[in-house]
Design a protein around this motif. Structure first.
Motif, PDB file in Angstrom:
ATOM      1  N   ALA A   1       1.722   1.264  -3.907  1.00 56.27           N
ATOM      2  CA  ALA A   1       2.876   2.170  -3.822  1.00 56.27           C
ATOM      3  C   ALA A   1       3.191   2.795  -5.169  1.00 56.27           C
ATOM      4  O   ALA A   1       3.176   2.121  -6.195  1.00 56.27           O
ATOM      5  CB  ALA A   1       4.094   1.404  -3.319  1.00 56.27           C
ATOM      6  N   ALA A   2       3.498   4.112  -5.154  1.00 59.70           N
ATOM      7  CA  ALA A   2       3.514   4.852  -6.416  1.00 59.70           C
ATOM      8  C   ALA A   2       4.838   5.519  -6.778  1.00 59.70           C
ATOM      9  O   ALA A   2       4.979   6.055  -7.876  1.00 59.70           O
ATOM     10  CB  ALA A   2       2.417   5.914  -6.383  1.00 59.70           C
ATOM     11  N   THR A   3       5.813   5.523  -5.867  1.00 61.94           N
ATOM     12  CA  THR A   3       7.072   6.209  -6.190  1.00 61.94           C
ATOM     13  C   THR A   3       7.704   5.609  -7.440  1.00 61.94           C
ATOM     14  O   THR A   3       7.700   4.387  -7.612  1.00 61.94           O
ATOM     15  CB  THR A   3       8.039   6.110  -4.996  1.00 61.94           C
ATOM     16  OG1 THR A   3       7.367   6.601  -3.840  1.00 61.94           O
ATOM     17  CG2 THR A   3       9.289   6.943  -5.222  1.00 61.94           C
TER      18      THR A   3
ATOM     19  N   PHE B   1      -9.073   4.254  -5.984  1.00 64.17           N
ATOM     20  CA  PHE B   1      -7.997   3.854  -6.905  1.00 64.17           C
ATOM     21  C   PHE B   1      -7.157   2.712  -6.346  1.00 64.17           C
ATOM     22  O   PHE B   1      -6.531   1.978  -7.102  1.00 64.17           O
ATOM     23  CB  PHE B   1      -7.131   5.068  -7.271  1.00 64.17           C
ATOM     24  CG  PHE B   1      -6.449   5.721  -6.093  1.00 64.17           C
ATOM     25  CD1 PHE B   1      -7.118   6.657  -5.326  1.00 64.17           C
ATOM     26  CD2 PHE B   1      -5.146   5.402  -5.776  1.00 64.17           C
ATOM     27  CE1 PHE B   1      -6.494   7.268  -4.250  1.00 64.17           C
ATOM     28  CE2 PHE B   1      -4.506   6.012  -4.700  1.00 64.17           C
ATOM     29  CZ  PHE B   1      -5.185   6.946  -3.929  1.00 64.17           C
ATOM     30  N   MET B   2      -7.124   2.543  -5.031  1.00 64.00           N
ATOM     31  CA  MET B   2      -6.357   1.447  -4.453  1.00 64.00           C
ATOM     32  C   MET B   2      -7.025   0.104  -4.800  1.00 64.00           C
ATOM     33  O   MET B   2      -6.347  -0.862  -5.154  1.00 64.00           O
ATOM     34  CB  MET B   2      -6.248   1.612  -2.934  1.00 64.00           C
ATOM     35  CG  MET B   2      -5.333   2.744  -2.518  1.00 64.00           C
ATOM     36  SD  MET B   2      -3.622   2.353  -2.988  1.00 64.00           S
ATOM     37  CE  MET B   2      -2.741   3.778  -2.356  1.00 64.00           C
TER      38      MET B   2
ATOM     39  N   PHE C   1      -0.442  17.012  -2.606  1.00 60.17           N
ATOM     40  CA  PHE C   1      -0.409  15.543  -2.633  1.00 60.17           C
ATOM     41  C   PHE C   1      -0.357  15.044  -1.194  1.00 60.17           C
ATOM     42  O   PHE C   1       0.560  15.391  -0.440  1.00 60.17           O
ATOM     43  CB  PHE C   1       0.806  14.968  -3.376  1.00 60.17           C
ATOM     44  CG  PHE C   1       1.003  13.505  -3.013  1.00 60.17           C
ATOM     45  CD1 PHE C   1       0.167  12.537  -3.566  1.00 60.17           C
ATOM     46  CD2 PHE C   1       1.936  13.100  -2.061  1.00 60.17           C
ATOM     47  CE1 PHE C   1       0.280  11.187  -3.185  1.00 60.17           C
ATOM     48  CE2 PHE C   1       2.054  11.756  -1.679  1.00 60.17           C
ATOM     49  CZ  PHE C   1       1.223  10.800  -2.243  1.00 60.17           C
ATOM     50  N   VAL C   2      -1.334  14.246  -0.834  1.00 57.65           N
ATOM     51  CA  VAL C   2      -1.296  13.477   0.413  1.00 57.65           C
ATOM     52  C   VAL C   2      -1.712  12.053   0.032  1.00 57.65           C
ATOM     53  O   VAL C   2      -2.483  11.870  -0.904  1.00 57.65           O
ATOM     54  CB  VAL C   2      -2.247  14.020   1.507  1.00 57.65           C
ATOM     55  CG1 VAL C   2      -1.698  15.296   2.126  1.00 57.65           C
ATOM     56  CG2 VAL C   2      -3.656  14.247   0.966  1.00 57.65           C
ATOM     57  N   PRO C   3      -1.175  11.031   0.735  1.00 49.30           N
ATOM     58  CA  PRO C   3      -1.556   9.668   0.372  1.00 49.30           C
ATOM     59  C   PRO C   3      -3.016   9.374   0.712  1.00 49.30           C
ATOM     60  O   PRO C   3      -3.596  10.034   1.581  1.00 49.30           O
ATOM     61  CB  PRO C   3      -0.614   8.798   1.212  1.00 49.30           C
ATOM     62  CG  PRO C   3      -0.208   9.662   2.350  1.00 49.30           C
ATOM     63  CD  PRO C   3      -0.216  11.073   1.849  1.00 49.30           C
ATOM     64  N   ALA C   4      -3.575   8.396   0.015  1.00 50.12           N
ATOM     65  CA  ALA C   4      -4.975   7.992   0.201  1.00 50.12           C
ATOM     66  C   ALA C   4      -5.361   8.005   1.669  1.00 50.12           C
ATOM     67  O   ALA C   4      -4.661   7.454   2.507  1.00 50.12           O
ATOM     68  CB  ALA C   4      -5.176   6.591  -0.360  1.00 50.12           C
TER      69      ALA C   4
ATOM     70  N   PRO D   1       6.932   9.386  -2.518  1.00 43.78           N
ATOM     71  CA  PRO D   1       5.993   9.763  -3.581  1.00 43.78           C
ATOM     72  C   PRO D   1       5.681  11.260  -3.585  1.00 43.78           C
ATOM     73  O   PRO D   1       5.451  11.852  -4.653  1.00 43.78           O
ATOM     74  CB  PRO D   1       4.735   8.935  -3.271  1.00 43.78           C
ATOM     75  CG  PRO D   1       4.863   8.522  -1.856  1.00 43.78           C
ATOM     76  CD  PRO D   1       6.338   8.451  -1.561  1.00 43.78           C
TER      77      PRO D   1
ATOM     78  N   ASP E   1      -5.321  11.669  -5.166  1.00 43.11           N
ATOM     79  CA  ASP E   1      -5.149  10.970  -3.878  1.00 43.11           C
ATOM     80  C   ASP E   1      -5.884  11.726  -2.774  1.00 43.11           C
ATOM     81  O   ASP E   1      -6.362  11.129  -1.813  1.00 43.11           O
ATOM     82  CB  ASP E   1      -3.665  10.866  -3.531  1.00 43.11           C
ATOM     83  CG  ASP E   1      -2.852  10.239  -4.656  1.00 43.11           C
ATOM     84  OD1 ASP E   1      -2.486   9.080  -4.546  1.00 43.11           O
ATOM     85  OD2 ASP E   1      -2.628  10.921  -5.683  1.00 43.11           O
TER      86      ASP E   1
ATOM     87  N   TYR F   1       7.654  12.344   1.992  1.00 43.04           N
ATOM     88  CA  TYR F   1       8.306  11.041   1.759  1.00 43.04           C
ATOM     89  C   TYR F   1       8.290  10.786   0.255  1.00 43.04           C
ATOM     90  O   TYR F   1       7.762  11.610  -0.513  1.00 43.04           O
ATOM     91  CB  TYR F   1       7.675   9.935   2.595  1.00 43.04           C
ATOM     92  CG  TYR F   1       6.363   9.338   2.114  1.00 43.04           C
ATOM     93  CD1 TYR F   1       5.233  10.124   1.922  1.00 43.04           C
ATOM     94  CD2 TYR F   1       6.264   7.965   1.881  1.00 43.04           C
ATOM     95  CE1 TYR F   1       4.038   9.544   1.505  1.00 43.04           C
ATOM     96  CE2 TYR F   1       5.075   7.389   1.469  1.00 43.04           C
ATOM     97  CZ  TYR F   1       3.970   8.183   1.282  1.00 43.04           C
ATOM     98  OH  TYR F   1       2.802   7.623   0.871  1.00 43.04           O
TER      99      TYR F   1
ATOM    100  N   MET G   1      -0.302   2.807  -9.860  1.00 42.68           N
ATOM    101  CA  MET G   1       0.012   4.082 -10.526  1.00 42.68           C
ATOM    102  C   MET G   1       1.452   4.489 -10.228  1.00 42.68           C
ATOM    103  O   MET G   1       2.016   4.118  -9.206  1.00 42.68           O
ATOM    104  CB  MET G   1      -0.950   5.174 -10.054  1.00 42.68           C
ATOM    105  CG  MET G   1      -0.761   5.681  -8.648  1.00 42.68           C
ATOM    106  SD  MET G   1      -1.541   4.651  -7.369  1.00 42.68           S
ATOM    107  CE  MET G   1      -1.384   5.738  -5.954  1.00 42.68           C
TER     108      MET G   1
ATOM    109  N   GLY H   1       0.793  -1.226   0.000  1.00 40.64           N
ATOM    110  CA  GLY H   1       0.000   0.000   0.000  1.00 40.64           C
ATOM    111  C   GLY H   1       0.821   1.270   0.000  1.00 40.64           C
ATOM    112  O   GLY H   1       0.322   2.311  -0.409  1.00 40.64           O
ATOM    113  N   LEU H   2       2.067   1.201   0.479  1.00 33.31           N
ATOM    114  CA  LEU H   2       2.895   2.412   0.536  1.00 33.31           C
ATOM    115  C   LEU H   2       4.316   2.095   0.060  1.00 33.31           C
ATOM    116  O   LEU H   2       4.777   0.957   0.193  1.00 33.31           O
ATOM    117  CB  LEU H   2       2.952   2.988   1.961  1.00 33.31           C
ATOM    118  CG  LEU H   2       1.646   3.640   2.430  1.00 33.31           C
ATOM    119  CD1 LEU H   2       0.840   2.694   3.265  1.00 33.31           C
ATOM    120  CD2 LEU H   2       1.901   4.936   3.176  1.00 33.31           C
ATOM    121  N   THR H   3       4.979   3.121  -0.424  1.00 29.24           N
ATOM    122  CA  THR H   3       6.319   2.955  -1.003  1.00 29.24           C
ATOM    123  C   THR H   3       7.332   2.267  -0.080  1.00 29.24           C
ATOM    124  O   THR H   3       7.988   1.321  -0.513  1.00 29.24           O
ATOM    125  CB  THR H   3       6.851   4.330  -1.471  1.00 29.24           C
ATOM    126  OG1 THR H   3       6.091   4.712  -2.616  1.00 29.24           O
ATOM    127  CG2 THR H   3       8.331   4.287  -1.823  1.00 29.24           C
TER     128      THR H   3
HETATM  129  C1  PHB Z   1       2.933   5.561  -1.671  1.00 30.29           C
HETATM  130  O1  PHB Z   1       3.347   5.397  -0.515  1.00 30.29           O
HETATM  131  O2  PHB Z   1       3.644   5.309  -2.664  1.00 30.29           O
HETATM  132  C2  PHB Z   1       1.558   6.107  -1.882  1.00 30.29           C
HETATM  133  C3  PHB Z   1       0.543   5.785  -0.992  1.00 30.29           C
HETATM  134  C4  PHB Z   1      -0.726   6.308  -1.177  1.00 30.29           C
HETATM  135  C5  PHB Z   1      -0.973   7.154  -2.243  1.00 30.29           C
HETATM  136  C6  PHB Z   1       0.028   7.475  -3.149  1.00 30.29           C
HETATM  137  C7  PHB Z   1       1.307   6.964  -2.963  1.00 30.29           C
HETATM  138  O3  PHB Z   1      -2.199   7.674  -2.413  1.00 30.29           O
END
Ligand code: PHB
Length: 393
Positions: free
Chosen positions: A126-128, A303-304, A223-226, A173, A253, A171, A143, A102-104
């Motif tokens: 995870a999107a980075t 989107f997750m 930008f903040v994570p979901a 992403p 997000d 962080y 993504m 779920g996270l980078t």
């Molecule tokens: C990530 O940690 O890569 C991440 C998590 C949630 C998001 C986007 C990126 O919405």
């Protein structure tokens, strides 16, 4: 001539061999799905799991003659736990495929194990940008962060947003998105007048919003994570920033479909770019959203969930191509270049980078039939991670 004794021996041997291959054919292919199912990012884990399970429910749990078994584990959003769990899944459970993330930091913690054990790792959340480079056996179904800003960076300067303050989670992403947005938006004629980074854990946006307001931009890009968007949007309006004429824009997000209805009118009119909206107007998406809601009462897919659903598609289709063989090299080869129609629109896996290529939509939050949705109004087709295409040229 074979004597009777040898013939009996041969028959026994052949029987044993048959029983053995029979057992192999029946042995389930195990998929280790590692997700944050406790802690602040629980909704991300729940969405991905629900998307993956929906795909299995719709397509059956047998592929190429072999049963699939999902083993779901909670990483609690802790990188060390992810690593330990991945290790146990590989060594003890003999899983063939790693998935989730779920996270980078969680995806990167498992990547060396995927590389070492030659096990496909399907990154669903995870999107980075750099995540796909963590192992040659990674493919991404969710993504790529730098691709998400493409639409909004071009839309903003054409819509009287000439000066922007960026605010991102501090962080990987967030840094990717800050860089990508700044490059794209500046190229399109905009000016970034300040860049703010907010801690990822338990963020208090108030002091950052104060600074953003003082800089008097036309818009605040976020930008903040979901999951974190609701606090940000609430604090934005509590501090009266919505009354100052400063617009809120960002990647989708922030206005994630899972939280949007809970936020209320504060979110109306926010423009973002992203790859998935529950309001995507295709027949396939309408059916997907209806099936998801039926299988998960009270939830709406974000989107997750889409990353989880399409990640399972990637697993199913690659196993069909390998005829059920789980060899990491064969599976990842089968995934490279794969293209299909998803509820989010047409998508593919880049043959070179193993990253997702997909449409990015520009959307505005509107009330539709009593619910809040990101309503898409412009499409940027087949977008690759721009930071990767730039270095590959
Ligand atoms: C990530 O940690 O890569 C991440 C998590 C949630 C998001 C986007 C990126 O919405």
């Amino acid at each position: 001539m074979v004597d009777t004794k040898s013939r009996t021996k041969l028959i026994v041997l052949a029987g044993a061999l048959l029983a053995c291959t029979g057992a192999l054919a029946q042995e389930a292919i195990k998929i280790g799905l590692i997700l944050p199912l406790t802690g602040p990012f629980t909704p991300t884990g729940r969405q991905i799991e629900a998307g993956a399970r929906l795909y299995m429910q719709q397509h059956g749990d047998t592929v190429a003659g072999r049963k699939l078994q999902l083993i779901v584990k909670d990483d609690g959003n802790v990188a060390d736990a992810t690593k330990r769990i991945a290790q146990e899944l590989i060594a003890n459970d003999k899983i063939a495929i790693l998935a989730g993330f779920g996270l980078t930091p969680l995806a990167l913690a498992a990547a060396p194990l995927s590389a070492q054990a030659k096990i496909p790792q399907i990154v669903m959340g995870a999107a980075t940008s750099v995540v796909t480079e963590g192992s040659p056996y990674i493919a991404r179904s969710g993504m790529a962060a730098p691709a998400l800003t493409v639409g909004i960076a071009e839309w903003a300067p054409k819509n009287r947003i000439k000066k922007v303050v960026t605010l991102v989670s501090d962080y990987a992403p967030g840094i990717d998105i800050e860089k990508a947005f700044t490059e794209q938006y500046t190229r399109a004629g905009g000016e970034v007048i300040a860049q703010l980074r907010v801690p990822l854990a338990n963020p208090d946006f108030a002091p950052f919003l104060q600074r953003a307001g003082d800089a008097k931009p036309d818009a605040l890009f976020v930008f903040v994570p979901a999951g974190q968007g609701s606090i940000l949007m609430k604090q934005f309006s509590e501090r009266g920033l919505d009354k100052t004429g400063i617009k809120l824009i960002g990647t989708g997000d922030m206005t994630d479909d899972d939280i949007l209805n809970g936020i209320g009118d504060v979110s109306l009119g926010i423009v973002t770019s992203h790859h998935y909206s529950a309001a995507h107007p295709s027949a396939m998406n309408k059916a997907y959203v209806a099936a998801f809601k039926k299988a998960n009462p009270g939830m709406r897919p974000n989107f997750m969930a889409m990353g989880g659903y399409d990640g399972m598609h990637l697993i199913y289709e690659s196993l069909k191509k390998t005829k059920g063989a789980t060899d990491g090299d064969a599976m990842i080869k089968a995934m490279k270049g794969m293209a299909w129609e998803s509820p989010r629109g047409p998508i593919s896996i880049d043959a070179e980078t193993r990253d997702i290529v997909q449409n990015i939509y520009v959307r505005k939050v509107e009330r539709v039939g009593g619910e809040l949705y990101n309503v898409e109004f412009a499409t940027y087709k087949a977008i690759k991670d721009p930071s990767k295409t730039a270095t590959k040229k």
